[in-house]
Structure formats: C-alpha cells, structure tokens
Design a protein around this motif. Sequence first.
Motif, PDB file in Angstrom:
ATOM      1  N   SER A   2       0.832  -1.215   0.000  1.00 19.00           N
ATOM      2  CA  SER A   2       0.000   0.000   0.000  1.00 19.00           C
ATOM      3  C   SER A   2       0.863   1.261   0.000  1.00 19.00           C
ATOM      4  CB  SER A   2      -0.877  -0.044   1.247  1.00 19.00           C
ATOM      5  OG  SER A   2      -1.305   1.259   1.551  1.00 19.00           O
ATOM      6  N   GLY A   3       0.381   2.280  -0.678  1.00 16.30           N
ATOM      7  CA  GLY A   3       1.091   3.571  -0.672  1.00 16.30           C
ATOM      8  C   GLY A   3       0.621   4.475   0.445  1.00 16.30           C
ATOM      9  N   ALA A   4      -0.260   3.951   1.328  1.00 12.23           N
ATOM     10  CA  ALA A   4      -0.797   4.814   2.392  1.00 12.23           C
ATOM     11  C   ALA A   4       0.295   5.354   3.332  1.00 12.23           C
ATOM     12  CB  ALA A   4      -1.872   4.076   3.175  1.00 12.23           C
ATOM     13  N   PRO A   5       1.297   4.524   3.729  1.00 15.49           N
ATOM     14  CA  PRO A   5       2.334   5.082   4.627  1.00 15.49           C
ATOM     15  C   PRO A   5       3.092   6.257   4.003  1.00 15.49           C
ATOM     16  CG  PRO A   5       2.405   2.681   4.666  1.00 15.49           C
ATOM     17  CD  PRO A   5       1.462   3.062   3.556  1.00 15.49           C
ATOM     18  N   ILE A   6       3.190   6.254   2.672  1.00 13.59           N
ATOM     19  CA  ILE A   6       3.858   7.376   1.993  1.00 13.59           C
ATOM     20  C   ILE A   6       3.024   8.647   2.164  1.00 13.59           C
ATOM     21  CG2 ILE A   6       4.621   8.267  -0.259  1.00 13.59           C
ATOM     22  CD1 ILE A   6       4.967   5.299  -1.115  1.00 13.59           C
ATOM     23  N   ARG A   7       1.703   8.510   1.948  1.00  8.65           N
ATOM     24  CA  ARG A   7       0.811   9.679   2.109  1.00  8.65           C
ATOM     25  C   ARG A   7       0.746  10.102   3.573  1.00  8.65           C
ATOM     26  NH1 ARG A   7       0.758   6.576  -2.598  1.00  8.65           N
ATOM     27  NH2 ARG A   7      -0.170   7.837  -4.263  1.00  8.65           N
ATOM     28  N   LEU A   8       0.800   9.121   4.483  1.00 14.26           N
ATOM     29  CA  LEU A   8       0.812   9.482   5.911  1.00 14.26           C
ATOM     30  C   LEU A   8       2.054  10.334   6.212  1.00 14.26           C
ATOM     31  CD1 LEU A   8      -0.061   9.216   8.897  1.00 14.26           C
ATOM     32  CD2 LEU A   8       1.238   7.076   8.984  1.00 14.26           C
ATOM     33  N   ALA A 107      -5.453   8.354   6.330  1.00 16.49           N
ATOM     34  CA  ALA A 107      -6.215   8.916   7.457  1.00 16.49           C
ATOM     35  C   ALA A 107      -6.553   7.817   8.470  1.00 16.49           C
ATOM     36  CB  ALA A 107      -7.490   9.589   6.954  1.00 16.49           C
ATOM     37  N   ARG A 108      -6.747   6.585   7.963  1.00 15.29           N
ATOM     38  CA  ARG A 108      -7.064   5.481   8.885  1.00 15.29           C
ATOM     39  C   ARG A 108      -5.847   5.114   9.727  1.00 15.29           C
ATOM     40  NH1 ARG A 108      -9.800   3.110   4.301  1.00 15.29           N
ATOM     41  NH2 ARG A 108     -11.875   4.011   4.337  1.00 15.29           N
ATOM     42  N   LEU A 109      -4.635   5.369   9.185  1.00 10.54           N
ATOM     43  CA  LEU A 109      -3.406   5.026   9.915  1.00 10.54           C
ATOM     44  C   LEU A 109      -3.016   6.102  10.923  1.00 10.54           C
ATOM     45  CD1 LEU A 109      -1.175   3.862   6.886  1.00 10.54           C
ATOM     46  CD2 LEU A 109      -2.585   2.448   8.387  1.00 10.54           C
ATOM     47  N   GLY A 117     -12.114  10.590   7.647  1.00  8.44           N
ATOM     48  CA  GLY A 117     -11.902   9.904   6.364  1.00  8.44           C
ATOM     49  C   GLY A 117     -12.991  10.202   5.339  1.00  8.44           C
ATOM     50  N   GLY A 118     -14.249  10.243   5.768  1.00 10.60           N
ATOM     51  CA  GLY A 118     -15.360  10.484   4.839  1.00 10.60           C
ATOM     52  C   GLY A 118     -15.287  11.883   4.240  1.00 10.60           C
ATOM     53  N   PHE A 119     -14.990  12.845   5.088  1.00 10.39           N
ATOM     54  CA  PHE A 119     -14.859  14.253   4.657  1.00 10.39           C
ATOM     55  C   PHE A 119     -13.711  14.378   3.635  1.00 10.39           C
ATOM     56  CE2 PHE A 119     -12.920  18.474   5.501  1.00 10.39           C
ATOM     57  CZ  PHE A 119     -14.012  19.294   5.261  1.00 10.39           C
ATOM     58  N   LEU A 120     -12.587  13.722   3.952  1.00  7.20           N
ATOM     59  CA  LEU A 120     -11.403  13.750   3.075  1.00  7.20           C
ATOM     60  C   LEU A 120     -11.732  13.103   1.724  1.00  7.20           C
ATOM     61  CD1 LEU A 120      -8.282  14.099   2.729  1.00  7.20           C
ATOM     62  CD2 LEU A 120      -8.018  11.879   3.828  1.00  7.20           C
ATOM     63  N   ASN A 121     -12.380  11.962   1.786  1.00  9.32           N
ATOM     64  CA  ASN A 121     -12.736  11.241   0.571  1.00  9.32           C
ATOM     65  C   ASN A 121     -13.634  12.098  -0.326  1.00  9.32           C
ATOM     66  OD1 ASN A 121     -12.850   8.926  -1.105  1.00  9.32           O
ATOM     67  ND2 ASN A 121     -14.863   8.421  -0.266  1.00  9.32           N
ATOM     68  N   ALA A 122     -14.642  12.719   0.271  1.00  7.30           N
ATOM     69  CA  ALA A 122     -15.575  13.543  -0.515  1.00  7.30           C
ATOM     70  C   ALA A 122     -14.831  14.721  -1.148  1.00  7.30           C
ATOM     71  CB  ALA A 122     -16.711  14.044   0.390  1.00  7.30           C
ATOM     72  N   ALA A 123     -13.954  15.346  -0.370  1.00  5.69           N
ATOM     73  CA  ALA A 123     -13.221  16.515  -0.884  1.00  5.69           C
ATOM     74  C   ALA A 123     -12.306  16.108  -2.047  1.00  5.69           C
ATOM     75  CB  ALA A 123     -12.401  17.148   0.241  1.00  5.69           C
ATOM     76  N   LEU A 124     -11.567  15.019  -1.874  1.00  2.00           N
ATOM     77  CA  LEU A 124     -10.607  14.631  -2.918  1.00  2.00           C
ATOM     78  C   LEU A 124     -11.319  14.155  -4.185  1.00  2.00           C
ATOM     79  CD1 LEU A 124      -7.668  12.990  -0.895  1.00  2.00           C
ATOM     80  CD2 LEU A 124      -7.895  15.324  -1.760  1.00  2.00           C
ATOM     81  N   ARG A 125     -12.480  13.536  -4.040  1.00  2.05           N
ATOM     82  CA  ARG A 125     -13.232  13.131  -5.246  1.00  2.05           C
ATOM     83  C   ARG A 125     -13.634  14.371  -6.037  1.00  2.05           C
ATOM     84  NH1 ARG A 125     -13.452   8.246  -5.963  1.00  2.05           N
ATOM     85  NH2 ARG A 125     -13.217   6.782  -4.248  1.00  2.05           N
ATOM     86  N   ARG A 126     -14.055  15.413  -5.350  1.00  2.26           N
ATOM     87  CA  ARG A 126     -14.407  16.658  -6.055  1.00  2.26           C
ATOM     88  C   ARG A 126     -13.159  17.248  -6.742  1.00  2.26           C
ATOM     89  NH1 ARG A 126     -18.741  19.750  -4.341  1.00  2.26           N
ATOM     90  NH2 ARG A 126     -18.214  20.979  -6.174  1.00  2.26           N
ATOM     91  N   VAL A 127     -12.008  17.140  -6.073  1.00  5.58           N
ATOM     92  CA  VAL A 127     -10.761  17.653  -6.675  1.00  5.58           C
ATOM     93  C   VAL A 127     -10.475  16.915  -7.986  1.00  5.58           C
ATOM     94  CG1 VAL A 127      -8.251  17.815  -6.385  1.00  5.58           C
ATOM     95  CG2 VAL A 127      -9.762  18.450  -4.495  1.00  5.58           C
ATOM     96  N   THR A 128     -10.688  15.603  -7.998  1.00  6.76           N
ATOM     97  CA  THR A 128     -10.402  14.840  -9.237  1.00  6.76           C
ATOM     98  C   THR A 128     -11.315  15.265 -10.382  1.00  6.76           C
ATOM     99  OG1 THR A 128     -11.932  13.036  -8.694  1.00  6.76           O
ATOM    100  CG2 THR A 128      -9.641  12.756  -8.001  1.00  6.76           C
ATOM    101  N   GLU A 129     -12.484  15.809 -10.052  1.00  2.00           N
ATOM    102  CA  GLU A 129     -13.441  16.195 -11.111  1.00  2.00           C
ATOM    103  C   GLU A 129     -13.217  17.626 -11.584  1.00  2.00           C
ATOM    104  OE1 GLU A 129     -16.967  15.593  -8.867  1.00  2.00           O
ATOM    105  OE2 GLU A 129     -16.745  13.403  -8.907  1.00  2.00           O
TER     106      GLU A 129
END
Length: 423
Positions: A2-8, A107-109, A117-129
Amino acid sequence: MSGAPIRLAAGRLLNLVLDKKRTLDDALATDDAYNNLDGSDRAFARAIASSALRHLGWIDRGVSPFLSRPLSATGAEIRALIRAGAAQIWFMDVPHHAAVSETVEAARLWSPARSGGGFLNAALRRVTESESPAATISPLALWPDWLASRLGSAYGREAAEALALSQLEEPSLHLSPKGDGARVAEATGGTLLPDGAIDIVSGAVETLPGYAAGDWWVQDAAARIPAQLLSPQTGERILDLCAAPGGKTLQLAAAGADVTALDRSRPRLERLKENLARTGLHAEVIIADGEAWAPPALFPKILLDAPCSALGTLRRHPESAWIKTEDDVARFPGVQARLLAAAAGMLAPGGTLVYCVCTPVPAEGVDIVEAAIGKGILTRSPVKAEEIPGFEAALTPAGDVLTLPGTGGKHDAFYIARLIKPA
Ligand SMILES: C[S@@+](CC[C@H](N)C(=O)[O-])C[C@H]1O[C@@H](n2cnc3c(N)ncnc32)[C@H](O)[C@@H]1O
C-alpha cells in the motif's frame, strides 16, 4: 504494498511545517514516519510534501468550494491530508484513483485523522473532477495576501507574478569553483555559466567529482555576485561581516584575499570552518555580534550579507512564505539598518562595502541603502553591466543589482548594492 504510509508521511511533514511552523528540512530530519520509509518511498513522500508547499496558495483556494466547512476549521491532520491529496491530483503525475484511495487510507493510519476519512474522501473526489487551479487562479495567490500585495505594489503585477511562478521550479544546483571553472564543469558534466558558476543538471552533491577534494562548493549563481563586486585582490584585508555558512567567504579566500569571517552563530560558524577545511582555504574566523564588534583596524573592503526574510529563495524553501509572518519580516529592516551603520563604522574612509540580501522585499534592500545614503554615511558606487556577465538585465537604473526572474538563468532573488565611505 500500500502507498498509504507514503501519504501518511507526506501529511505528517505538512502538519509539522504548516501547523507547528518547522522548516521542511527540520521536519524531514526528525519525522519517524518519514524516516522509516524505504529510499524511493521516502523520496515520493518528500515530493508530495514539497509540491503541496510550492502550490499551497492555489491548493487552499482551489479546494475551498469543495469543503462543507472552511479548511481552517478542519482538523490539522485532515487539512494536511487534503493538501497532500490535492497536490498529487493537480500537480503530480499520480493516477487519481491511487491519490484518493491511498490518501484516505492514510487517514485510517493516523489516529487524530481517523474520524475525518469520509470528509477527506468527498473533498478529494471533487478535486479529481475539477480543473487545476493553475488555469484559473492568479499566480499571486501562491503567496499569502500580505506578500502578494507588497511585491505586487513594489514591482507591478507582471513581474510579481513571474516571481511567484518561479517558486514552482525545482531549484537549480550551482557550484562555485575554487580554481579553474572550465575544469570543474568538465569533471562534473555541468555547464559553465557567464558569471563563472557551474550549472549541474542532476546528481547528489557528495557524489559529484571534486567534492571530497574541495574543488568547489554549492552556491547559487546570483549569490556569487556580491563578492565579485568587491573585486577581491591577493593579500587584501576584507571583512565578511555576516559570514556563515561561508559561501562568500570561500569566494573571497579563493581570490587570495586576507579574509576575516565574522558571524554571531556558533553552529553556523562550525559549518563555515568545515567548508574552509574541505576546500583548503583560509580565513580568520570570529564569533561576535556584528552590531557591537570593534575591529583592530578599519577594513578597506567589507561584505555585509545581512540576515533577511530570505523570500528570494522560495524555490529551495517554499514553506518560508507560509511559516514567516508579516511581523517576522517587519523585524528585519531595523537589524539590517543597524548592521549597515556598524559596517560603515568598520570601513576605512574611501573603502568599499557591498550590501546584499536574498529577498526581493524593498524594505530590506534598496530602502535600507537609500536611508544610509540619505544620512551621508555612504555613497553609491554604481555597478556597470560588464561587471555582472549573464546578469546585465538585473542592473537597476540606480546602479544596484536585483536578480528577479528573467534577469539571468534560474537563480535566487538577490538585492545587491555597492557603496563607498566618503573620504
Ligand atoms: C544571509 S546569512 C549569511 C550567509 C553567508 N554570507 C554565506 O554566503 O554563506 C546571514 C548571517 O548573519 C548572521 N547574523 C545575524 N545577525 C548577526 C549579527 N548581529 N552579527 C553577526 N552575524 C549576524 C546569521 O547568523 C547568519 O549566518
């Protein structure tokens, strides 16, 4: 894996810098989550944090319409991950699905971020669009409002925008040769620039040929100008009043001058001594407060590279614009004016003094010099274009040097003035 530790790690670096006001170098040196990563993962985490800091003004403005509460009212850890995620999506070559899912997983780590996590997910999905803010938001928004307004009114919108955009470039690696520049350029595979610096395309500093032998030191091309404008001669006594870590001391010593290198910072002077030892050059090193030091005899030439906001080096330290406040910057002109007056007192009548700062803020540069001239302490010795090969466009109408973008190659922003003490 997983690349999550990199983002953490990227999020933690951003949190340390932007919420705890640490420099990025300091955060990189001390954060365990970052330092426990393997080499390439560590480089990726650093690249994400660095990209987020370079583009921070755009990111914060760009994400705000997508958030159900302001970024400033969001938990610091989620804020850091939103910035890390948006940097990957808008400004890095990272597949969008990976940028979103791995950043949300980070965010889970990270326990303080877990509930967001839900707030982050919603925000980043909008960024991708959405389109990158580079297309829609002014380059001046890369800076905090106070800095944009100061530099916009000092230089005009177009030049200020060019300066803001220059912080998005990766900094160049320039070397100053101890001896023959053409030989160092050949050995390192670099390009010899008109002012004598060597431009290196890539390579870790310690692995470049000639490092251990002390054939060169790292120094931005624009940072070479102040010592060159003193025309150092063999055996000539020169005071380098704010000398550490010593790039300009090395230049003066390499030209054969009898250099006194003074600074008030012991750790920085240790670095200066290491640089002298590695290059085999000599200077007398003095730890003292330059405002109070009494020289045994007046000097015919002095270099004053005064402490400053360093806002001309944002390519190297993109966080500086955000961790320094307007009040921090407002403290420098008083110190600079006192050091310039003290330096003038250490200068022999008829002697030459070069004043410089690595910031484009006029209150720290030309305003300090004009005030000293106005008091009759010093007069200007205008620089001529032929003295600054490669930087001719940086000459100001008054005869100072101001290395804004477009006045040479890729370099830091310096203000430099050459002054004479009336006889
Ligand atoms: C811009 S840096 C100098 C960089 C150096 N000339 C070089 O080329 O590597 C400014 C230096 O001023 C020093 N400094 C700040 N206030 C000082 C003071 N009152 N007296 C002496 N040094 C001072 C700082 O410790 C810092 O090393």
